[in-house]
Motif scaffolding. Structure first.
Motif, PDB file in Angstrom:
ATOM      1  N   ASN A 152      -5.301   4.799   3.230  1.00  0.00           N
ATOM      2  CA  ASN A 152      -5.018   5.708   4.400  1.00  0.00           C
ATOM      3  C   ASN A 152      -6.230   5.305   5.490  1.00  0.00           C
ATOM      4  O   ASN A 152      -7.137   4.346   5.139  1.00  0.00           O
ATOM      5  CB  ASN A 152      -5.086   6.921   4.229  1.00  0.00           C
ATOM      6  N   SER A 153      -6.102   5.807   6.623  1.00  0.00           N
ATOM      7  CA  SER A 153      -7.358   5.485   7.611  1.00  0.00           C
ATOM      8  C   SER A 153      -8.606   5.621   7.187  1.00  0.00           C
ATOM      9  O   SER A 153      -9.512   5.084   7.450  1.00  0.00           O
ATOM     10  CB  SER A 153      -6.998   6.149   8.893  1.00  0.00           C
ATOM     11  N   LEU A 154      -8.567   6.784   6.335  1.00  0.00           N
ATOM     12  CA  LEU A 154     -10.075   7.216   6.017  1.00  0.00           C
ATOM     13  C   LEU A 154     -10.853   6.282   5.102  1.00  0.00           C
ATOM     14  O   LEU A 154     -11.747   5.835   5.246  1.00  0.00           O
ATOM     15  CB  LEU A 154     -10.024   8.566   5.093  1.00  0.00           C
ATOM     16  N   PHE A 155      -9.922   5.732   3.970  1.00  0.00           N
ATOM     17  CA  PHE A 155     -10.538   4.710   3.383  1.00  0.00           C
ATOM     18  C   PHE A 155     -10.756   3.430   3.929  1.00  0.00           C
ATOM     19  O   PHE A 155     -11.721   2.738   3.750  1.00  0.00           O
ATOM     20  CB  PHE A 155      -9.536   4.358   2.044  1.00  0.00           C
ATOM     21  N   ALA A 156      -9.905   2.959   4.809  1.00  0.00           N
ATOM     22  CA  ALA A 156      -9.819   1.691   5.693  1.00  0.00           C
ATOM     23  C   ALA A 156     -11.393   1.666   6.526  1.00  0.00           C
ATOM     24  O   ALA A 156     -11.970   0.765   6.794  1.00  0.00           O
ATOM     25  CB  ALA A 156      -8.751   1.590   6.386  1.00  0.00           C
ATOM     26  N   ARG A 157     -11.663   2.868   6.988  1.00  0.00           N
ATOM     27  CA  ARG A 157     -12.809   2.818   8.012  1.00  0.00           C
ATOM     28  C   ARG A 157     -13.828   3.193   7.549  1.00  0.00           C
ATOM     29  O   ARG A 157     -15.025   2.923   8.123  1.00  0.00           O
ATOM     30  CB  ARG A 157     -12.157   3.830   9.335  1.00  0.00           C
ATOM     31  N   TYR A 158     -14.007   4.053   6.373  1.00  0.00           N
ATOM     32  CA  TYR A 158     -15.462   4.608   5.763  1.00  0.00           C
ATOM     33  C   TYR A 158     -15.769   3.993   4.450  1.00  0.00           C
ATOM     34  O   TYR A 158     -16.770   4.532   4.011  1.00  0.00           O
ATOM     35  CB  TYR A 158     -15.158   5.851   5.810  1.00  0.00           C
ATOM     36  N   SER A 159     -14.980   3.356   3.742  1.00  0.00           N
ATOM     37  CA  SER A 159     -15.327   3.048   2.418  1.00  0.00           C
ATOM     38  C   SER A 159     -16.195   2.064   2.295  1.00  0.00           C
ATOM     39  O   SER A 159     -16.344   1.174   3.249  1.00  0.00           O
ATOM     40  CB  SER A 159     -13.918   2.555   1.862  1.00  0.00           C
ATOM     41  N   ASP A 209      -8.255   3.390  -9.438  1.00  0.00           N
ATOM     42  CA  ASP A 209      -7.062   2.704  -8.691  1.00  0.00           C
ATOM     43  C   ASP A 209      -7.697   1.463  -8.327  1.00  0.00           C
ATOM     44  O   ASP A 209      -7.977   0.930  -7.197  1.00  0.00           O
ATOM     45  CB  ASP A 209      -6.943   3.637  -7.190  1.00  0.00           C
ATOM     46  N   PRO A 210      -7.702   0.605  -9.371  1.00  0.00           N
ATOM     47  CA  PRO A 210      -8.490  -0.891  -9.042  1.00  0.00           C
ATOM     48  C   PRO A 210      -7.740  -1.497  -8.025  1.00  0.00           C
ATOM     49  O   PRO A 210      -8.381  -2.565  -7.460  1.00  0.00           O
ATOM     50  CB  PRO A 210      -8.589  -1.377 -10.368  1.00  0.00           C
ATOM     51  N   ALA A 211      -6.514  -1.548  -8.087  1.00  0.00           N
ATOM     52  CA  ALA A 211      -5.721  -2.389  -7.202  1.00  0.00           C
ATOM     53  C   ALA A 211      -5.650  -1.936  -5.698  1.00  0.00           C
ATOM     54  O   ALA A 211      -5.134  -2.487  -4.898  1.00  0.00           O
ATOM     55  CB  ALA A 211      -4.142  -2.547  -7.391  1.00  0.00           C
ATOM     56  N   LEU A 212      -6.395  -0.635  -5.435  1.00  0.00           N
ATOM     57  CA  LEU A 212      -6.369  -0.185  -4.012  1.00  0.00           C
ATOM     58  C   LEU A 212      -4.984   0.204  -3.651  1.00  0.00           C
ATOM     59  O   LEU A 212      -4.517   0.035  -2.559  1.00  0.00           O
ATOM     60  CB  LEU A 212      -7.233  -0.917  -3.039  1.00  0.00           C
ATOM     61  N   ARG A 213      -3.977   0.740  -4.560  1.00  0.00           N
ATOM     62  CA  ARG A 213      -2.644   1.016  -4.083  1.00  0.00           C
ATOM     63  C   ARG A 213      -2.682   2.048  -3.135  1.00  0.00           C
ATOM     64  O   ARG A 213      -1.695   1.995  -2.123  1.00  0.00           O
ATOM     65  CB  ARG A 213      -1.992   1.380  -5.378  1.00  0.00           C
ATOM     66  N   VAL A 217       0.913  -1.221   0.034  1.00  0.00           N
ATOM     67  CA  VAL A 217      -0.043  -0.085  -0.035  1.00  0.00           C
ATOM     68  C   VAL A 217       0.887   1.295  -0.064  1.00  0.00           C
ATOM     69  O   VAL A 217       2.037   1.041   0.778  1.00  0.00           O
ATOM     70  CB  VAL A 217      -0.994  -0.023   1.335  1.00  0.00           C
ATOM     71  N   VAL A 218       0.258   2.422  -0.505  1.00  0.00           N
ATOM     72  CA  VAL A 218       1.113   3.674  -0.574  1.00  0.00           C
ATOM     73  C   VAL A 218       0.329   4.626   0.231  1.00  0.00           C
ATOM     74  O   VAL A 218      -1.002   4.557  -0.247  1.00  0.00           O
ATOM     75  CB  VAL A 218       1.342   4.168  -1.994  1.00  0.00           C
ATOM     76  N   SER A 219       0.836   5.445   1.029  1.00  0.00           N
ATOM     77  CA  SER A 219       0.047   6.614   1.678  1.00  0.00           C
ATOM     78  C   SER A 219       0.923   7.852   1.462  1.00  0.00           C
ATOM     79  O   SER A 219       2.296   7.854   1.123  1.00  0.00           O
ATOM     80  CB  SER A 219       0.134   6.338   3.200  1.00  0.00           C
ATOM     81  N   ILE A 220       0.138   8.810   1.061  1.00  0.00           N
ATOM     82  CA  ILE A 220       0.856   9.873   0.578  1.00  0.00           C
ATOM     83  C   ILE A 220       0.875  11.085   1.627  1.00  0.00           C
ATOM     84  O   ILE A 220      -0.248  11.519   2.428  1.00  0.00           O
ATOM     85  CB  ILE A 220       0.351  10.753  -0.617  1.00  0.00           C
ATOM     86  N   ALA A 221       2.131  11.693   2.131  1.00  0.00           N
ATOM     87  CA  ALA A 221       2.117  12.606   3.330  1.00  0.00           C
ATOM     88  C   ALA A 221       2.822  14.083   2.848  1.00  0.00           C
ATOM     89  O   ALA A 221       3.417  13.896   1.906  1.00  0.00           O
ATOM     90  CB  ALA A 221       2.820  11.979   4.344  1.00  0.00           C
ATOM     91  N   GLY A 222       2.630  14.925   3.625  1.00  0.00           N
ATOM     92  CA  GLY A 222       3.341  16.203   3.546  1.00  0.00           C
ATOM     93  C   GLY A 222       3.709  16.545   4.940  1.00  0.00           C
ATOM     94  O   GLY A 222       4.588  16.078   5.351  1.00  0.00           O
ATOM     95  N   THR A 223       3.280  17.446   5.659  1.00  0.00           N
ATOM     96  CA  THR A 223       3.663  18.057   6.943  1.00  0.00           C
ATOM     97  C   THR A 223       2.968  17.402   7.802  1.00  0.00           C
ATOM     98  O   THR A 223       2.996  17.457   9.062  1.00  0.00           O
ATOM     99  CB  THR A 223       3.359  19.535   7.013  1.00  0.00           C
ATOM    100  N   ARG A 224       1.951  16.373   7.680  1.00  0.00           N
ATOM    101  CA  ARG A 224       1.124  15.400   8.407  1.00  0.00           C
ATOM    102  C   ARG A 224       0.459  16.197   9.540  1.00  0.00           C
ATOM    103  O   ARG A 224       0.318  15.966  10.689  1.00  0.00           O
ATOM    104  CB  ARG A 224       2.120  14.526   9.119  1.00  0.00           C
ATOM    105  N   HIS A 225      -0.294  17.362   9.072  1.00  0.00           N
ATOM    106  CA  HIS A 225      -1.170  18.220   9.855  1.00  0.00           C
ATOM    107  C   HIS A 225      -2.494  17.509  10.072  1.00  0.00           C
ATOM    108  O   HIS A 225      -3.267  17.922  10.852  1.00  0.00           O
ATOM    109  CB  HIS A 225      -1.125  19.398   9.593  1.00  0.00           C
ATOM    110  N   ALA A 226      -3.066  16.670   8.967  1.00  0.00           N
ATOM    111  CA  ALA A 226      -4.092  15.883   9.094  1.00  0.00           C
ATOM    112  C   ALA A 226      -4.169  15.173  10.582  1.00  0.00           C
ATOM    113  O   ALA A 226      -2.844  14.319  10.967  1.00  0.00           O
ATOM    114  CB  ALA A 226      -4.420  14.986   8.168  1.00  0.00           C
ATOM    115  N   MET A 227      -5.152  14.728  11.329  1.00  0.00           N
ATOM    116  CA  MET A 227      -4.661  14.497  12.673  1.00  0.00           C
ATOM    117  C   MET A 227      -5.760  13.091  12.690  1.00  0.00           C
ATOM    118  O   MET A 227      -5.891  12.651  14.087  1.00  0.00           O
ATOM    119  CB  MET A 227      -5.543  15.315  13.677  1.00  0.00           C
TER     120      MET A 227
END
Length: 541
Positions: free
Chosen positions: A534-541, A527-531, A124-134
């Protein structure tokens, strides 16, 4: 006060008394709460980011595919990993997550290489910047994390009045690039340390109440999908992907660069008005939105127990003569006193009273601003400030060395006529919880043509900055407060923001965002392979 005191002198004398009282209270509180030896801890900046041991985010629900392996592929990454294995966290310090590793690309080729490696080894790939999402929006168990801060180039096209910005660039570097050529960003988040790519992914908004969120100011983007292909997207070119990536939380692809609209740089007069919260909507409509010279605005609500959320300071930046000189940007120096005041507010009633008194009575007397000479001659209280300077704000004073506390954000979007009733419910809920409200601010957003639109109309945005204990009890208290406030916002026809702690339920998310299922369906098409996960997709998809 003597009988000879003139009516003009009385307000000034009252202000002086309030300031003296504040200083006395501050001195007593400091001595009682922290003592001399702890003063440096309570007022000093931290040497590094916090990494709390309490984990808020639960594991994915049973019907969600289990996380892919963490560093067990047996393969070595062909490029350079900034971090091999270990954990990452976010600004809340409550979401420590075990990952495969972190790569910090510096080119498009580096991003493509990372995605190819992830595909080859089913990571899996997760994308980050300054990580201010909480809430873990920039991480996933076992993920290869793309830290985009290595791609931070900014270029300005004065003729087209645009800035082309790589995703990892922080907003303060954008301001530094556009300011010397007399231009400014159309809008941006209220602090400048966030990355441009990260704020596009949450469709951030800021002080420009006429523009609202970033969505309307983005001309185009370059986005890399999971298969390594690069797409230039806009409202006219691949519009579905464009409206899904903005506010799409990194679930569709990697934002490589963003083309932003620019506007003229201007000089404003900053004015503050103290009003009752019940009269704020009418005051805003008539005195702020109804005044064409007003360009930026935000409002702070009282956090003092004696008038909690009942008093509002409305800050408005009004345009002045175009002939006023625009000075260079000036960074704010480290503010130990401001950090100390905020940290003392975490301790409860007395600290909260002191903070609000400082905000209401002391800050207007010591506010740093550029005073234009001709204006100062006409009006002694004149506070002149450049548009870019108003946005050039890192808020370093919110960072601290106190391991027992951490800070989280809430944000609710209310119809104009439902703000006051919601504030009344908010006040009642805060009275039954341990979390301390450090700041409550009001801004304005508008409906946008994106997949997950939080506004869905002209809305007041109520942002809550809360301090909680770093403990299981503190987490439980915050979770209950979150669900209660989310429910209240929904009952009032409002919505809530998704980049924060994910204590809200799936049903609440679906009610606030009617296009949620369509959004996740589109994600699976692109993104058919669900590459990207993040937590949002895992918990609410």
């Amino acid at each position: 006060m003597s009988a000879s005191t003139s009516p003009q002198q009385r307000p000034r004398a009252a202000r002086r008394r309030r300031i003296r009282l504040f200083i006395v209270i501050a001195a007593l509180l400091i001595m009682l709460t922290v003592g001399g030896q702890q003063l440096a801890v309570w007022s000093g900046a931290p040497a590094s980011a916090k990494d709390c041991v309490v984990r808020v985010a639960p594991t994915p629900a049973p019907d969600v595919t289990p996380p892919r392996p963490t560093g067990t592929t047996g393969a070595a990454y062909a490029g350079t990993l900034a971090q091999r294995g270990g954990t990452v966290n976010d600004a809340s310090c409550l979401n420590r997550t075990q990952v495969y590793g972190v790569v910090r690309p510096t080119s498009v080729a580096d991003v493509r290489q990372a995605l190819a490696f992830a595909e080859q080894h089913d990571l899996v790939v997760s994308i980050a910047g300054t990580r201010h999402a909480m809430g873990g929006q920039a991480a996933y168990p076992g993920a290869l994390v793309l830290d985009m801060r290595g791609m931070a180039r900014v270029s300005v096209d004065e003729g087209r009045r645009t800035a082309t910005v790589q995703a990892g660039a922080p907003w303060h570097e954008v301001l530094e690039a556009v300011h010397p050529v007399g231009l400014s960003v159309a809008t941006m988040p209220s602090i400048d340390v966030l990355s441009v790519g990260g704020t596009v992914s949450v469709n951030a908004h800021g002080l420009d109440f006429r523009t609202g969120s970033l969505s309307s100011t983005i001309r185009s983007m370059r986005v890399m999908l999971a298969d390594g292909t690069v797409h230039r997207v806009s409202r006219e070119q691949e519009p579905e992907l464009f409206r899904s990536v903005i506010g799409g939380y990194g679930l569709f692809g990697v934002v490589l660069e963003v083309e932003l609209d620019l506007v003229d740089s201007e000089v404003y007069r900053l004015r503050s008005d103290v009003v009752d919260y019940r009269s704020f909507p009418e005051f805003f409509a008539n005195d702020v939105a109804g005044d064409d010279s007003a360009r930026l605005s935000y409002t702070h609500l009282s956090t003092s127990p004696e008038n909690l959320l009942e008093e509002a300071i409305v800050y408005t930046y009004r345009r002045v003569s175009a002939e006023e000189p625009i000075p260079p940007l000036k960074a704010r120096s480290s503010d130990r006193v401001g950090r100390l005041v905020i940290n003392l507010a975490r301790t409860g009633d007395l600290g909260q009273r002191m903070k609000w008194s400082a905000q209401r009575d002391l800050l207007p007397r010591v506010r740093g601003c550029t005073r234009a000479r001709n204006e100062a001659l006409r009006e002694t209280e004149a506070c002149m400030i450049a548009r870019n300077q108003a946005m050039y704000e890192s808020l370093e004073l919110l960072e601290n060395q106190l391991p027992q506390y951490t800070d989280v954000l809430h944000e609710y979007f209310l119809p104009y006529d439902r703000l006051v009733p919601f504030i009344d419910e908010l006040r009642a809920e805060l009275g039954t919880h341990e979390a301390q409200l450090l700041n409550a601010s009001i801004r304005v957003v508008h409906a946008e043509d994106i997949a997950l639109d939080y506004a869905q109309g002209d809305r007041f945005s109520l942002v809550l900055y809360l301090s909680q204990d770093v403990s299981d009890a503190g987490n439980a208290d915050m979770a209950d407060l979150t669900r209660e406030l989310v429910g209240a916002a929904l009952d009032h026809g409002g919505t809530f923001y998704l980049p924060y702690q994910q204590h809200y339920t799936r049903a609440q998310v679906a009610q606030a965002y009617p296009g949620l299922d369509d959004f996740f369906a589109a994600k699976r098409r692109y993104d058919p392979a669900l590459r990207f996960q993040n937590s949002l997709f895992a918990r609410y998809s």
